[in-house]
Enzyme design. Structure first.
Site, PDB file in Angstrom:
ATOM      1  N   ARG A  73       0.856  -1.182   0.000  1.00  0.00           N
ATOM      2  CA  ARG A  73       0.000   0.000   0.000  1.00  0.00           C
ATOM      3  C   ARG A  73       0.889   1.228   0.000  1.00  0.00           C
ATOM      4  O   ARG A  73       1.912   1.275   0.691  1.00  0.00           O
ATOM      5  CB  ARG A  73      -0.902   0.031   1.234  1.00  0.00           C
ATOM      6  CG  ARG A  73      -2.065  -0.944   1.198  1.00  0.00           C
ATOM      7  CD  ARG A  73      -3.086  -0.594   0.114  1.00  0.00           C
ATOM      8  NE  ARG A  73      -4.227  -1.502   0.130  1.00  0.00           N
ATOM      9  CZ  ARG A  73      -4.343  -2.594  -0.642  1.00  0.00           C
ATOM     10  NH1 ARG A  73      -3.390  -2.901  -1.498  1.00  0.00           N
ATOM     11  NH2 ARG A  73      -5.421  -3.349  -0.565  1.00  0.00           N
ATOM     12  N   HIS A  82      -1.345   0.034  -9.818  1.00  0.00           N
ATOM     13  CA  HIS A  82      -1.952  -0.934  -8.884  1.00  0.00           C
ATOM     14  C   HIS A  82      -2.556  -2.135  -9.634  1.00  0.00           C
ATOM     15  O   HIS A  82      -3.778  -2.347  -9.609  1.00  0.00           O
ATOM     16  CB  HIS A  82      -3.025  -0.245  -8.020  1.00  0.00           C
ATOM     17  CG  HIS A  82      -3.320  -0.994  -6.752  1.00  0.00           C
ATOM     18  ND1 HIS A  82      -3.760  -0.388  -5.598  1.00  0.00           N
ATOM     19  CD2 HIS A  82      -3.218  -2.315  -6.442  1.00  0.00           C
ATOM     20  CE1 HIS A  82      -3.933  -1.295  -4.652  1.00  0.00           C
ATOM     21  NE2 HIS A  82      -3.615  -2.481  -5.139  1.00  0.00           N
ATOM     22  N   GLU A 136      -4.343   6.970  -3.911  1.00  0.00           N
ATOM     23  CA  GLU A 136      -4.667   6.602  -5.307  1.00  0.00           C
ATOM     24  C   GLU A 136      -6.037   7.145  -5.688  1.00  0.00           C
ATOM     25  O   GLU A 136      -6.929   7.162  -4.844  1.00  0.00           O
ATOM     26  CB  GLU A 136      -4.686   5.072  -5.444  1.00  0.00           C
ATOM     27  CG  GLU A 136      -3.315   4.462  -5.296  1.00  0.00           C
ATOM     28  CD  GLU A 136      -3.345   2.930  -5.288  1.00  0.00           C
ATOM     29  OE1 GLU A 136      -4.396   2.341  -5.607  1.00  0.00           O
ATOM     30  OE2 GLU A 136      -2.322   2.334  -4.950  1.00  0.00           O
TER      31      GLU A 136
END
Ligand code: GLV
Length: 325
Positions: free
Chosen positions: A244, A291, A273
């Protein structure tokens, strides 16, 4: 009058995120499913006359305490199409008596392959190379051009050696890398498979050529990779983050990359994000993906399968292994 979701023996499931077609089909076959049609799925759910037993969703739908409190009363289960749980307030879910399921294991190989891809991309200067080719700046082979580093013979330090970390380690060994890891406690000999233990992130960073961030984002790990930790880095460290974004302090990493204290970074995840720290966009030694760790057909099918199986097992009174609340 609204019908109870499972009156025909099937769970009534509200599907809040967008899934690939075979997963949508599998959900529709297993449940009485309603698929969200707008980008405000929870508002759609709130407006619906139907009573649902469960919500099927992913990282794009944050389930904070406020949203959990506002869910319609019939909801008894949350099925998140992700291994990470930082978008779900588990305490709030527990105190409302909701069952929560996630998708461990099935995406491990896909994420591990992406970790190797990011390591290679950073080590072999892929961002610069792709730019040179695509912008027509390549003038031909030169002995001093785009010289990177090889992974073989280097040490990979894994911050958070869980299932995914071990899968990366297995692949990295095949490249001839030595493996170190830092967890709260050492692993069993079988799980460590020869990897060396370092009790602190500082000790891990000091002994690593590549640092892989593979721990979950929790109150203990958020901001863990900061200026103070990076000060322990060997010259030429490559940092790879598949976990993360908020585990890494962007300003600290950008500064270390800019000053050449780190050789490069491979990033699949970002704090906040889809925003990406502008510093990364300017740095040629950063290799980035948006991602996509679990974005393979194999992983995404597996994620759908184990969530469906978990909901069915839970409906039958069982407690599936991927039930986290
Ligand atoms: C992806 O980041 C996941 O948590 O599954």
């Amino acid at each position: 009058m609204s019908a109870r979701g499972s009156s025909n023996g099937r769970l009534a499931v509200f599907v809040a995120s967008r899934f690939i077609e075979p997963v949508r089909r599998a959900i529709a076959e297993a449940f009485d499913a309603v698929f969200a049609e707008t980008s405000e799925p929870l508002a759609e759910l709130a407006r619906s006359e139907r009573v649902f037993d469960a919500i099927f969703f992913s990282l794009d739908v944050r389930m904070g305490a406020d949203r959990i409190a506002a869910l319609p009363p019939g909801i008894r289960a949350l099925a998140t199409y992700s291994v990470g749980l930082d978008h779900v307030d588990l305490e709030a879910a527990r105190s409302r008596g909701l069952a929560v399921f996630n998708t461990p294991g099935v995406l491990g190989d896909s994420v591990a392959e992406n970790a190797i891809f990011l390591m290679l991309g950073a080590a072999r200067r892929a961002t610069e190379a792709i730019g040179m080719l695509r912008e027509g700046r390549w003038t031909g082979w030169m002995p001093d051009q785009l010289v990177g580093v090889q992974l073989g013979g280097r040490t990979l330090g894994i911050l958070g050696m869980g299932d995914i970390g071990r899968r990366v380690a297995a692949r990295a060994r095949a490249f001839g890398m030595s493996i170190l890891y830092c967890n709260r406690r050492p692993l069993s000999e079988a799980d460590a498979a020869g990897a060396g233990y370092r009790p602190t992130p500082e000790a891990l960073v000091a002994d690593s050529d590549v640092l892989l961030v593979a721990c979950p984002s929790t109150s203990e790990t958020r901001g863990l990779v900061d200026e103070a930790l990076l000060a322990h880095a060997r010259p030429g460290l490559i940092l790879v983050n598949i976990a993360r974004g908020d585990i890494v302090r962007d300003d600290a990493l950008v500064a270390a990359l800019r000053e050449g204290r780190l050789q490069g970074a491979g990033l699949d995840v970002f704090a906040g994000e889809p925003r990406v720290h502008p510093g990364y966009l300017e740095l040629p030694n950063v290799f980035m993906m948006p991602h996509v760790g679990s974005a393979t057909v194999e992983a995404r099918m597996g994620m759908g399968r184990i969530l469906i199986e978990a909901l069915l097992a839970w409906q039958a009174g069982g407690r599936p292994p991927n039930q986290v609340a």
